[in-house]
Design a protein around this motif. Structure first.
Motif, short mmCIF file in Angstrom:
data_model
loop_
_atom_site.label_atom_id
_atom_site.label_comp_id
_atom_site.label_asym_id
_atom_site.label_seq_id
_atom_site.Cartn_x
_atom_site.Cartn_y
_atom_site.Cartn_z
N THR A 192 9.64 31.91 7.28
CA THR A 192 10.03 32.24 6.47
C THR A 192 9.01 31.24 4.92
O THR A 192 9.31 29.99 4.44
CB THR A 192 10.95 32.02 5.91
N GLY A 195 15.83 36.38 11.21
CA GLY A 195 16.24 38.24 10.45
C GLY A 195 17.55 38.55 10.57
O GLY A 195 18.52 38.91 11.23
N ILE A 199 13.44 25.71 7.49
CA ILE A 199 12.54 25.99 8.55
C ILE A 199 13.44 24.70 9.55
O ILE A 199 13.44 23.16 9.03
CB ILE A 199 10.97 25.30 8.42
N ALA A 235 7.33 27.30 11.48
CA ALA A 235 8.05 27.98 9.76
C ALA A 235 7.21 29.23 9.19
O ALA A 235 5.88 28.99 8.86
CB ALA A 235 6.46 26.68 8.93
N TRP A 294 26.97 26.03 7.56
CA TRP A 294 25.80 26.52 9.01
C TRP A 294 25.44 27.61 9.54
O TRP A 294 24.81 28.45 10.29
CB TRP A 294 24.90 25.35 9.08
N ARG A 297 11.41 39.16 -4.27
CA ARG A 297 11.23 39.53 -3.18
C ARG A 297 11.52 41.21 -3.13
O ARG A 297 10.51 41.61 -1.90
CB ARG A 297 13.20 39.99 -2.84
N LEU A 298 10.92 41.58 -4.19
CA LEU A 298 10.36 43.05 -4.09
C LEU A 298 8.73 42.86 -4.10
O LEU A 298 8.16 44.62 -4.18
CB LEU A 298 10.87 44.21 -5.04
N ILE A 323 19.67 43.65 8.86
CA ILE A 323 19.18 44.88 7.91
C ILE A 323 18.08 44.50 8.95
O ILE A 323 17.13 45.92 8.76
CB ILE A 323 19.21 44.40 6.70
N ILE A 332 26.24 31.32 8.23
CA ILE A 332 24.39 31.18 7.81
C ILE A 332 23.85 31.96 8.46
O ILE A 332 22.66 33.03 8.34
CB ILE A 332 24.38 31.76 6.30
N MET A 392 10.63 27.94 3.23
CA MET A 392 12.14 27.07 3.35
C MET A 392 12.27 27.44 4.44
O MET A 392 12.24 28.53 5.36
CB MET A 392 12.24 28.20 1.96
C1 LIG Z 1 20.58 28.14 8.92
C2 LIG Z 1 19.17 28.44 9.12
C3 LIG Z 1 17.84 28.79 9.89
C4 LIG Z 1 16.76 28.72 9.70
N1 LIG Z 1 15.63 28.45 10.78
C5 LIG Z 1 14.12 28.86 10.08
C6 LIG Z 1 13.18 28.32 10.48
O1 LIG Z 1 13.47 27.48 11.27
N2 LIG Z 1 11.79 29.41 10.76
C7 LIG Z 1 11.92 30.00 10.18
O2 LIG Z 1 10.65 29.96 9.59
N3 LIG Z 1 12.82 30.54 9.22
C8 LIG Z 1 14.02 30.12 9.11
N4 LIG Z 1 15.08 30.72 8.59
C9 LIG Z 1 14.92 31.79 7.57
C10 LIG Z 1 15.09 33.39 8.08
O3 LIG Z 1 14.87 33.44 9.26
C11 LIG Z 1 15.92 34.14 6.76
O4 LIG Z 1 16.89 33.39 6.17
C12 LIG Z 1 16.19 35.60 7.40
O5 LIG Z 1 14.75 35.56 7.58
C13 LIG Z 1 16.42 36.01 5.47
O6 LIG Z 1 15.49 35.43 4.39
P1 LIG Z 1 15.87 35.08 3.26
O7 LIG Z 1 16.77 33.93 3.29
O8 LIG Z 1 14.78 34.72 2.11
O9 LIG Z 1 16.88 35.97 2.10
P2 LIG Z 1 16.21 36.97 1.59
O10 LIG Z 1 14.55 37.85 2.31
O11 LIG Z 1 16.33 36.92 -0.12
O12 LIG Z 1 17.04 38.55 1.94
C14 LIG Z 1 18.60 38.22 0.93
C15 LIG Z 1 18.32 39.88 0.71
O13 LIG Z 1 17.16 40.41 0.04
C16 LIG Z 1 17.42 41.84 0.81
N5 LIG Z 1 15.32 41.71 1.11
C17 LIG Z 1 14.79 40.93 0.93
N6 LIG Z 1 13.45 41.39 0.57
C18 LIG Z 1 13.81 42.46 -0.27
C19 LIG Z 1 13.17 44.15 -0.12
N7 LIG Z 1 11.58 43.79 -0.78
N8 LIG Z 1 13.09 45.32 -0.32
C20 LIG Z 1 14.66 45.01 0.15
N9 LIG Z 1 15.89 44.55 -0.14
C21 LIG Z 1 15.07 42.92 0.23
C22 LIG Z 1 17.24 41.62 2.04
O14 LIG Z 1 17.31 42.22 3.00
C23 LIG Z 1 19.10 40.56 1.91
O15 LIG Z 1 20.02 41.84 2.21
C24 LIG Z 1 16.60 29.78 9.01
C25 LIG Z 1 17.94 30.04 8.09
C26 LIG Z 1 18.86 30.02 7.80
C27 LIG Z 1 20.09 30.70 7.58
#
Ligand SMILES: Cc1cc2nc3c(=O)[nH]c(=O)nc-3n(C[C@H](O)[C@H](O)[C@H](O)COP(=O)(O)OP(=O)(O)OC[C@H]3O[C@@H](n4cnc5c(N)ncnc54)[C@H](O)[C@@H]3O)c2cc1C
Length: 394
Positions: free
Chosen positions: A38, A337, A77, A36, A327, A44-45, A340, A330, A75
């Protein structure tokens, strides 16, 4: 293991022994875990300590002699609902103000004070006794809410060491990117196989554009797999004794697969045609007044029986146009990660300056080739703590 050792060396903490005791218990009981990392992340900023709602990142609410109290949201996870143990790690680099967010621990999957809100992905068919193997298994992801949850001291592996936030976050991300170099080529193999089978069922398997598109699956899968092998071979032994995969190869392998995932699904769609979303339901094929007509309709290649033809197109639907499709797509972009993030990692770790100096030398701008420029890059905690580094340049 790597980060607890490095924190102990830098800060005189005692996390490594604690983690080793935990790891022995984990192995002796043959447990299964999930990570866990994320957080909800809110705005985000903004960094964790700048959020209007502090629970957008999991954080320490109170430190006690026997452990800590934590709150916050994680989230996406995967596997949390059926993991024995849930590992909680920071998701990003942290600053001094974010000290409370520098927290890592492990809890059993049914721990008091922790709630899982779980969403299964596969929504139909798996309960049917004669469903195809591809439909038998699904996956689920959870939002995890920690609400003033007590974590006993022996399960806490980071508590306030904000300088190591980036290090721990990247240890998970980079090892996940490495594992993607193995598991994602497996997804490409499935897509390649289904596309080849659909081409045959359509009778177009010898057509040149089909052969060319199939070779693209091979290119993506084998290059990513090769990057994974290279990352392992050129890995580094850390001060904890644990080997860690080479981060450049892990990141380029992962980025390649993340960038190509929709292209690979598109290839299946192009070659299979539209039947993936327009195929009548299985029940219609059993409906007596329509059965004979549908069985004639479904066959495109006479080498396939009506039953086989239906199974091929059902598989195309399940692989290419089901909840599991979305699924995989995405997850292919964001899991471990998004591309990007690999680009950012390469920006920090990759030695562009040596290559630029090579160009300066080859262009006659410099008389000598400077192959060891002073690279100004952000320091990574843990740098310099490696005990062995295989010099792959040589
Ligand atoms: C199917 C699936 C399974 C997953 N399983 C796990 C898991 O088991 N455990 C776990 O820990 N995570 C898990 N993840 C999470 C995954 O690591 C994240 O989805 C990924 O790191 C992107 O984060 P986010 O979804 O919050 O997107 P965001 O961080 O919201 O990204 C959306 C966009 O915003 C941009 N962005 C975000 N922050 C900034 C910033 N500060 N400055 C500029 N641009 C920004 C990003 O570059 C991207 O383009 C899973 C995700 C998916 C889709």
């Amino acid at each position: 293991m790597i980060c607890t050792k490095e924190m102990d060396m830098a800060k005189g903490t005692d996390y490594y022994g604690r983690f080793m005791d935990y790891m022995k218990m984990y192995h002796e009981n043959d447990l299964d875990g999930c990570c866990a990392q994320t957080d909800g992340k809110g705005d985000r900023l903004k960094r964790p300590s700048q959020q209007a709602d502090p629970d957008q990142y999991v954080h320490i609410v109170e430190e006690r002699d026997d452990g800590i109290i934590v709150s916050g949201f994680k989230m996406s996870i995967t596997q949390a609902a059926y993991a024995d143990e849930i590992f909680v790690l920071p998701t990003r680099a942290l600053m001094e103000d974010d000290r409370d967010y520098a927290v890592a621990f492990a809890v059993p999957g049914d721990w008091e004070g922790m709630t899982l809100i779980t969403r299964p992905v596969w929504l139909r068919e798996k309960d049917e006794p004669d469903c195809a193997p591809f439909c038998k298994y699904g996956v689920s992801d959870s939002v995890i809410v920690f609400d003033n949850c007590f974590i006993p001291k022996e399960r806490v592996f980071m508590c306030g060491e904000w300088e190591f936030g980036r290090r721990l976050a990247l240890l998970f991300a980079d090892s996940h990117r490495h594992s993607y170099s193995g598991c994602k080529p497996g997804v490409s193999d499935i897509l390649c196989g289904v596309t080849a089978l659909a081409a045959e069922a359509n009778g177009i398997q010898k057509v040149s554009h089909v052969r060319e598109k199939l070779s693209e699956y091979a290119g993506a899968a084998e290059l990513a797999f090769a990057a994974g092998v290279a990352a392992a071979v050129f890995g580094e032994k850390t001060s904890s004794g644990v080997f860690f995969p080479n981060t450049i190869y892990s990141n380029v392998g992962r980025r390649l697969t993340g960038e190509l995932i929709y292209h690979e699904y598109n290839t299946l769609t192009e070659i299979a045609g539209g039947i993936g979303v327009t195929l009548p339901f299985s029940e219609d094929f059993e409906y007596a007044p329509l059965k004979e007509q549908l069985e004639r309709f479904i066959v495109r290649n006479p080498n396939f029986t009506p039953e086989e033809s239906l199974k091929v197109w059902k598989l195309v639907e399940n692989v290419g146009a089901s909840p599991m499709t979305a699924w995989y797509e995405i997850a292919g972009v964001h899991g471990g990660g998004s591309p990007i993030m690999e680009t950012i990692a390469l920006g920090i770790e990759y030695d562009y300056d040596t290559r630029k100096n090579l160009a300066r030398y080859l262009g006659g701008i410099d008389k000598e080739f400077d192959d060891s420029p002073d690279i100004e890059r952000e320091p990574t905690f843990g740098d310099g703590l490696m005990t062995e580094r295989q010099d792959f340049k040589e």
